[in-house]
Structures are given as C-alpha cells and as structure tokens.
Design a protein around this motif. Structure first.
Motif, PDB file in Angstrom:
ATOM      1  N   ILE A 190      79.330  59.696 -69.595  1.00 16.23           N
ATOM      2  CA  ILE A 190      79.233  59.080 -68.266  1.00 16.23           C
ATOM      3  C   ILE A 190      80.072  59.852 -67.253  1.00 16.23           C
ATOM      4  O   ILE A 190      79.636  60.123 -66.124  1.00 16.23           O
ATOM      5  N   MET A 191      81.263  60.250 -67.675  1.00 15.59           N
ATOM      6  CA  MET A 191      82.137  60.967 -66.751  1.00 15.59           C
ATOM      7  C   MET A 191      81.618  62.374 -66.457  1.00 15.59           C
ATOM      8  O   MET A 191      81.752  62.870 -65.341  1.00 15.59           O
ATOM      9  N   GLU A 192      81.008  63.001 -67.439  1.00 16.11           N
ATOM     10  CA  GLU A 192      80.418  64.319 -67.199  1.00 16.11           C
ATOM     11  C   GLU A 192      79.267  64.227 -66.199  1.00 16.11           C
ATOM     12  O   GLU A 192      79.121  65.075 -65.317  1.00 16.11           O
ATOM     13  N   THR A 193      78.451  63.158 -66.338  1.00 12.09           N
ATOM     14  CA  THR A 193      77.331  62.964 -65.411  1.00 12.09           C
ATOM     15  C   THR A 193      77.844  62.699 -63.997  1.00 12.09           C
ATOM     16  O   THR A 193      77.308  63.221 -63.012  1.00 12.09           O
ATOM     17  N   THR A 194      78.898  61.884 -63.894  1.00  8.12           N
ATOM     18  CA  THR A 194      79.496  61.603 -62.585  1.00  8.12           C
ATOM     19  C   THR A 194      80.026  62.874 -61.944  1.00  8.12           C
ATOM     20  O   THR A 194      79.840  63.126 -60.745  1.00  8.12           O
ATOM     21  N   GLN A 195      80.685  63.692 -62.757  1.00  7.72           N
ATOM     22  CA  GLN A 195      81.217  64.954 -62.245  1.00  7.72           C
ATOM     23  C   GLN A 195      80.089  65.850 -61.733  1.00  7.72           C
ATOM     24  O   GLN A 195      80.215  66.486 -60.682  1.00  7.72           O
ATOM     25  N   GLU A 196      78.995  65.882 -62.458  1.00 12.13           N
ATOM     26  CA  GLU A 196      77.852  66.710 -62.053  1.00 12.13           C
ATOM     27  C   GLU A 196      77.296  66.251 -60.705  1.00 12.13           C
ATOM     28  O   GLU A 196      76.969  67.061 -59.837  1.00 12.13           O
ATOM     29  N   ILE A 197      77.195  64.929 -60.529  1.00 12.41           N
ATOM     30  CA  ILE A 197      76.698  64.387 -59.260  1.00 12.41           C
ATOM     31  C   ILE A 197      77.601  64.799 -58.109  1.00 12.41           C
ATOM     32  O   ILE A 197      77.146  65.247 -57.048  1.00 12.41           O
ATOM     33  N   TYR A 198      78.904  64.677 -58.309  1.00  8.62           N
ATOM     34  CA  TYR A 198      79.850  64.997 -57.238  1.00  8.62           C
ATOM     35  C   TYR A 198      79.954  66.492 -56.978  1.00  8.62           C
ATOM     36  O   TYR A 198      80.232  66.916 -55.854  1.00  8.62           O
ATOM     37  N   ARG A 199      79.739  67.272 -58.016  1.00  2.83           N
ATOM     38  CA  ARG A 199      79.783  68.719 -57.823  1.00  2.83           C
ATOM     39  C   ARG A 199      78.615  69.188 -56.957  1.00  2.83           C
ATOM     40  O   ARG A 199      78.757  70.062 -56.102  1.00  2.83           O
ATOM     41  N   LYS A 200      77.443  68.594 -57.179  1.00  3.75           N
ATOM     42  CA  LYS A 200      76.243  69.014 -56.452  1.00  3.75           C
ATOM     43  C   LYS A 200      76.162  68.396 -55.060  1.00  3.75           C
ATOM     44  O   LYS A 200      75.801  69.047 -54.094  1.00  3.75           O
ATOM     45  N   CYS A 201      76.497  67.091 -54.972  1.00  2.00           N
ATOM     46  CA  CYS A 201      76.280  66.377 -53.711  1.00  2.00           C
ATOM     47  C   CYS A 201      77.480  66.422 -52.777  1.00  2.00           C
ATOM     48  O   CYS A 201      77.327  66.264 -51.560  1.00  2.00           O
ATOM     49  N   LYS A 202      78.674  66.564 -53.363  1.00  2.00           N
ATOM     50  CA  LYS A 202      79.919  66.601 -52.592  1.00  2.00           C
ATOM     51  C   LYS A 202      80.008  65.464 -51.568  1.00  2.00           C
ATOM     52  O   LYS A 202      80.119  65.691 -50.353  1.00  2.00           O
ATOM     53  N   PRO A 203      79.960  64.208 -52.029  1.00  2.00           N
ATOM     54  CA  PRO A 203      80.065  63.077 -51.087  1.00  2.00           C
ATOM     55  C   PRO A 203      81.436  63.027 -50.427  1.00  2.00           C
ATOM     56  O   PRO A 203      82.427  63.506 -50.968  1.00  2.00           O
ATOM     57  N   GLU A 204      81.491  62.425 -49.252  1.00  2.00           N
ATOM     58  CA  GLU A 204      82.755  62.306 -48.535  1.00  2.00           C
ATOM     59  C   GLU A 204      83.595  61.154 -49.058  1.00  2.00           C
ATOM     60  O   GLU A 204      84.813  61.161 -48.937  1.00  2.00           O
ATOM     61  N   GLN A 205      82.947  60.142 -49.648  1.00  2.00           N
ATOM     62  CA  GLN A 205      83.653  58.962 -50.135  1.00  2.00           C
ATOM     63  C   GLN A 205      84.535  59.310 -51.330  1.00  2.00           C
ATOM     64  O   GLN A 205      84.092  59.908 -52.300  1.00  2.00           O
ATOM     65  N   LEU A 206      85.825  58.935 -51.259  1.00  7.47           N
ATOM     66  CA  LEU A 206      86.737  59.135 -52.382  1.00  7.47           C
ATOM     67  C   LEU A 206      86.383  58.165 -53.501  1.00  7.47           C
ATOM     68  O   LEU A 206      86.266  56.955 -53.281  1.00  7.47           O
ATOM     69  N   LEU A 207      86.196  58.678 -54.702  1.00  4.73           N
ATOM     70  CA  LEU A 207      85.863  57.847 -55.861  1.00  4.73           C
ATOM     71  C   LEU A 207      87.031  57.865 -56.838  1.00  4.73           C
ATOM     72  O   LEU A 207      87.424  58.911 -57.346  1.00  4.73           O
ATOM     73  N   LYS A 208      87.586  56.687 -57.115  1.00  2.00           N
ATOM     74  CA  LYS A 208      88.634  56.548 -58.126  1.00  2.00           C
ATOM     75  C   LYS A 208      87.997  56.064 -59.422  1.00  2.00           C
ATOM     76  O   LYS A 208      87.372  55.007 -59.450  1.00  2.00           O
TER      77      LYS A 208
END
Length: 565
Positions: A190-208
């Motif tokens: 799950i964390m690897e998938t989340t990292q992949e999403i953030y790496r590609k999309c680079k959202p502005e919202q901080l995710l904890k």
C-alpha cells in the motif's frame, strides 16, 4: 478505453436522470391534461412504471371525479413505491454514489481496513475530532461495514494495494493516511503504491502517513530502502500497537502505586504469565525503563507454554538483555499452585509485579481469575491483566468488590484512537527531549549523526532512546515523591542526595537501553560495531561523564518549562 468505477457510476446516474426527464416530457405530451397538480401523483406513478420496465400508456388517465380517499391512497402507494425504488437504486448504485461523494472530499483522512481495532479508530475519529473518514475495505460483506457507515464514514470496497482504489479515495487530496493492518506485506504494498502516486502526480496537499508495523527492524528497512518519501509533501510515521500499549501501561503504573500508597522500590520481581507479542513489548519496556534503585535488584520471570522456544527467540533478538536484569523463561504446565509457591506469592508481600499478558484475552482473563481465587484471603498482591476487547466484561468485573486486586489495561478504547496512534500525546515529551539534545550538541561532533537528525528522519532505535528517557521521568518523580502530573518548577529542583541518586539511576537506564539495542563496552566508541566506552558502572565513570547524567536531571526543569510555552 477503460472506464473507472467512478466514471461508470456517473454514467449510471446520468442515464437514470435522463430516463426520468424523458419520461416526464413524454407523458406531458401524451397526456396534456396531466400537466396539473391534480394529476401529479398519476404522472409520478407512470414514471415509476417506466423505470421498472412497464408500459405507461397501457391505461388512460383516471377520471376527475375519483373520490379523494382513493387519490390519497394512491399518493401513499406512490410514497411506498418511491421508498422501495430508492432502496433498490441505493443498493445498486451505492458504490457509485460513494465514489461520487469521495470525489468531492478534501483535506480528509483515509483509513485502510475495518477490523475491530479499525472500527474503534474510526469511532475515535468521529467523537474526538468530529471527522468523517473515507475507509477502504477489501471485503464487501464485512460485519463492521454497517456500523462504520452509521457513524457517517464513507466505505469504499476495493484493494488498497491498487492505484485506482487509492485514487478513488482521494489520496491526492487527503491530509492523513492510516494503515492499520496485521499483514505487513500488504502494508508495504500500500505504501509503495501511495509513493508511486505522489511521485507521478506531485500533489500540493501534505499527506501524513501512519503505518502499523510490528517489527521495528522492518521500519528501518523501509526507510533505508527508499520508502522515506523524499518528497516534501509526504511524511511517514510508524506505530506499533504492542509497543504503545506497553508504554501506556508503564506510564500509568506510577499513578496506581501513588494512589494506593504502595512503595515501588520494594519490587524485586516482574512476573509474566503468558507470552506473545504484547508480553514481549512489555518485557522490553520493563528492561528499558523499570530502573528504581542505584543498585539494580530486579528479576524477570516469564511463564510460557513453550518456554524453550520463546527463550531462544528472545535471546536471538536481544542477545545482551541479560546484561540489564536476569531473565528466566519457565514452562507453565497449568499449575497455578506451583507458580505461587515458586515465587512466594501465597504470603502477603508487595515484592512482585504480576502481569498476565498473552495475546489471547480469554486466556488472560482465565489466568487472572484463577490467580485471584487461589490467593483469596491470604495474599493481596495486585494482578495486571491485558484485555483489549472485553469492555462489557471489564465493567461487570470492576463492580465486584473481591475483584479489586485486578487491574485491566490495553483496552481498545484507550489504544485505538487517533491521538494515541499518531503519537501526538505519547511522543510529545520524547520529541522535546530530542530537540533539547540537538541544541546542546549544536556545533559539537561528539555524537553520531544518526542520533542528531530531525525527529521525522530518525531511526526507530534513535527515537526509542528519547522515548525511554521520557517514559522514565515519571518514575524519577515518583522516587522523589514529586507530583506526577504537571509538576511545577520548584518540584523539579532536587537536593544533592536526590540528584546523585537519580543520576546513577539515569545512567543505569541509559546502559539498559544501549544493551537492548545490542551495544557493548569498548575503550573506543564505534557506532557501526555498536561499541561504547561509557557502558560501565557508575563508580568507573569519569567525572565528566557523570556530570552528563546529572545534567539530564537538572535540565528537567528547563524541559518542562519549554513544553508549557
């Protein structure tokens, strides 16, 4: 082109809306006289027939002189039909509706799984922070889904390891992700998938991200493997429920001893009945912070169904634990009488801390009650019983006067809430200690960089160094008869005898923590080989090293003053 579940849901909703609109327009043309309030119930009735595949023109309009009672009855019938239609559509399109609602969520919390612990966490989220989360659950038939929905949380059925599922939950717009699963492999995926999403999309919202892992070595492995989330808009936090229960238990223990006017320094043994992940976490915390004397005089005994296996496993993981206290694993064959005799528990003494802490609540309760009745009338030592889920049973037992020696701990109501899991309360003092330590070392090269980086990037071993120091403060206050909660500045000023005694105890605690991490003595420090020249008795320390421990006690006043700002 492959459509997502949300797109399919939107298409279905648009289709039904178009069907109703076309039916309304068509009926107004087929029956012009129905364009009045008098024939509104008839038009709605015919639209319902169309939606469910009926022929709206099979009958003519009703006569104008129909008795009002029949018209009213038809209105009621239409109401029932509309309610039934709504329930059917809700059942068919509930998933699409949830996806549609999720698409408008911002700055929200996403949680994974609705086990009993997950459900309690969501209950806490609603009650403590008035927040409704988006929950991802793999199984559509899960027994807890309805109770979670009743609290207003949005449940999406899907696999959180898949990118589309996380995207549907609005992970790019979320402020917090809590992964509370027992399967550590699933957690990592799950964390690897989340990292992949953030790496590609680079959202502005901080995710904890708050991630449950049982193995602290796995935590550091994930960090070292690149799952530290180098992106500035992501933070990774780990929690371990067994470790947190252990910390909470030993934080509460001094309050109980103070309330009952027991002398904690009389304790000579800590006895565990039952062994598992919780007992191991409690043992580790005992070895790390249960330091009460200048001259260490504590013994740890563990009664287990598979003592040899448990001894070997513990020794493999913590080879230098016996440098702290003598540890004995003993086979428990079901004889409570033998256990009582071996530890002289049949006589009234306050020398033993007795903890029942297997991973099975029912076994713990059986053991605790048996011990109570075996010692009834001639011994009054307290029995601390781990019980995570039996809220009703705990309440029932607490009403019995003869059960007043039984103390429950580890219940889900205390452990499975947001502030506990995020460490917002438990780690606040530990972080303050670490920040204070960094200030003291500013510009100095006497400490390894692995212990001086910011809190977020610290290894679990380094964090635990500050945590154990923080967790032991309440024992220092107890040993010197100071207030345990919110001490004033004058309460944190110690005379020379107290200062020296606490400094010696602090040195023993520091050595215990290093030993538990696998460190050993050497003339020269080597962080790679875990060797340290200060792992020696207080009497053999240089005066400058002794002063460091005294300074730790002296700076308590400064530390608490900083927390109050």
């Amino acid at each position: 082109m492959k459509f997502t579940r949300r797109q399919k849901g939107l298409f279905g909703i648009v289709f039904i809306a178009c069907l109703i609109l076309l039916s309304w327009i068509g009926l107004s043309k087929l029956y012009p006289e129905s364009n009045t309030l008098r024939y509104l119930p008839d038009r709605i009735y015919r639209i319902i027939k169309i939606v469910f595949g009926g022929d709206p023109s099979s009958t003519s309009l009703e006569q104008e002189d129909v008795p009002w009672e029949l018209i009213l009855a038809k209105v009621f019938a239409i109401g029932i039909l509309l309610f039934g239609a709504f329930k059917i559509i809700q059942k068919v399109f509930s998933e699409q509706y949830n996806l549609l609602v999720a698409s408008f969520k911002n700055n929200h919390t996403v949680t994974i799984g609705i086990s009993k612990k997950g459900r309690q966490l969501l209950h806490s989220l609603k009650d403590d922070q008035q927040e409704k989360a988006i929950v991802i659950e793999r199984t559509a038939e899960h027994a807890n889904i309805n109770s979670v929905k009743k609290e207003g949380h949005l449940v999406l059925i899907g696999d959180a390891e898949e990118k589309n599922t996380l995207m549907e939950a609005g992970i790019k717009r979320a402020k917090r992700l809590i992964v509370f699963l027992e399967n550590e492999q699933a957690v990592i995926e799950i964390m690897e998938t989340t990292q992949e999403i953030y790496r590609k999309c680079k959202p502005e919202q901080l995710l904890k991200c708050y991630i449950h892992l049982r193995n602290p070595r796995l935590i550091d492995l994930m960090k070292n493997a690149g799952l530290r989330f180098e992106q500035s808009n992501m933070e990774m936090h780990f929690f371990n429920i067994q470790k947190m229960v252990a910390r909470a238990f030993f934080a509460k223990l001094p309050l109980i001893f103070r309330d009952k006017d027991w002398d904690i320094q009389q304790l000579k043994k800590v006895i565990f009945l039952g062994y598992g992940e919780y007992a191991k976490a409690l043992m580790i915390q005992t070895l790390r912070i249960f330091h009460l004397h200048k001259d260490e005089k504590l013994e740890i005994l563990i009664y287990s169904d598979q003592a040899e296996r448990d001894r070997n496993n513990f020794k493999e993981q913590f080879p230098k634990a016996d440098h702290v206290y003598p540890i004995q694993f003993k086979e428990f064959n079901g004889s409570y009488q033998e256990l009582l005799q071996e530890n002289q528990l049949q006589q009234d003494n306050q020398e033993s801390l007795f903890i029942v802490a297997s991973d099975d609540d029912q076994n713990n309760l059986n053991h605790a009650i048996e011990m109570l009745y075996k010692t009834k009338g001639f011994s009054s030592f307290p029995i601390f019983c781990l019980n995570t889920e039996g809220k009703g049973l705990r309440s029932l037992i607490s009403q019995e006067e003869e059960m007043d020696r039984l103390y429950f701990f580890g219940n889900m109501e205390d452990t499975c809430h947001v502030e506990f899991i995020t460490g917002e309360k438990q780690d606040i003092l530990a972080q303050a200690i670490h920040d204070d330590y960094r200030k003291l070392l500013a510009g100095s090269s006497s400490e390894s960089s692995s212990y001086t980086s910011d809190w977020l990037t610290l290894s679990e071993d380094a964090k635990d160094a500050s945590r154990t120091q923080a967790d032991h403060i309440i024992y220092k206050l107890l040993l010197t008869k100071r207030p345990l909660i919110d001490p004033k500045d004058e309460d944190l000023v110690f005379n020379a005898e107290e200062l020296e005694r606490l400094a010696i105890i602090e040195h023993n605690r520091w050595m215990a923590h290093r030993y538990m991490q696998g460190w050993d003595f050497a003339e020269q420090r080597d962080d790679l080989l875990k060797l340290h020249p200060s792992l020696i008795a207080w009497e053999d320390l240089s005066e400058s090293e002794r002063q460091k421990d005294r300074d730790t006690i002296i700076r308590l006043k400064t530390l608490f003053a900083a927390l109050k700002k």
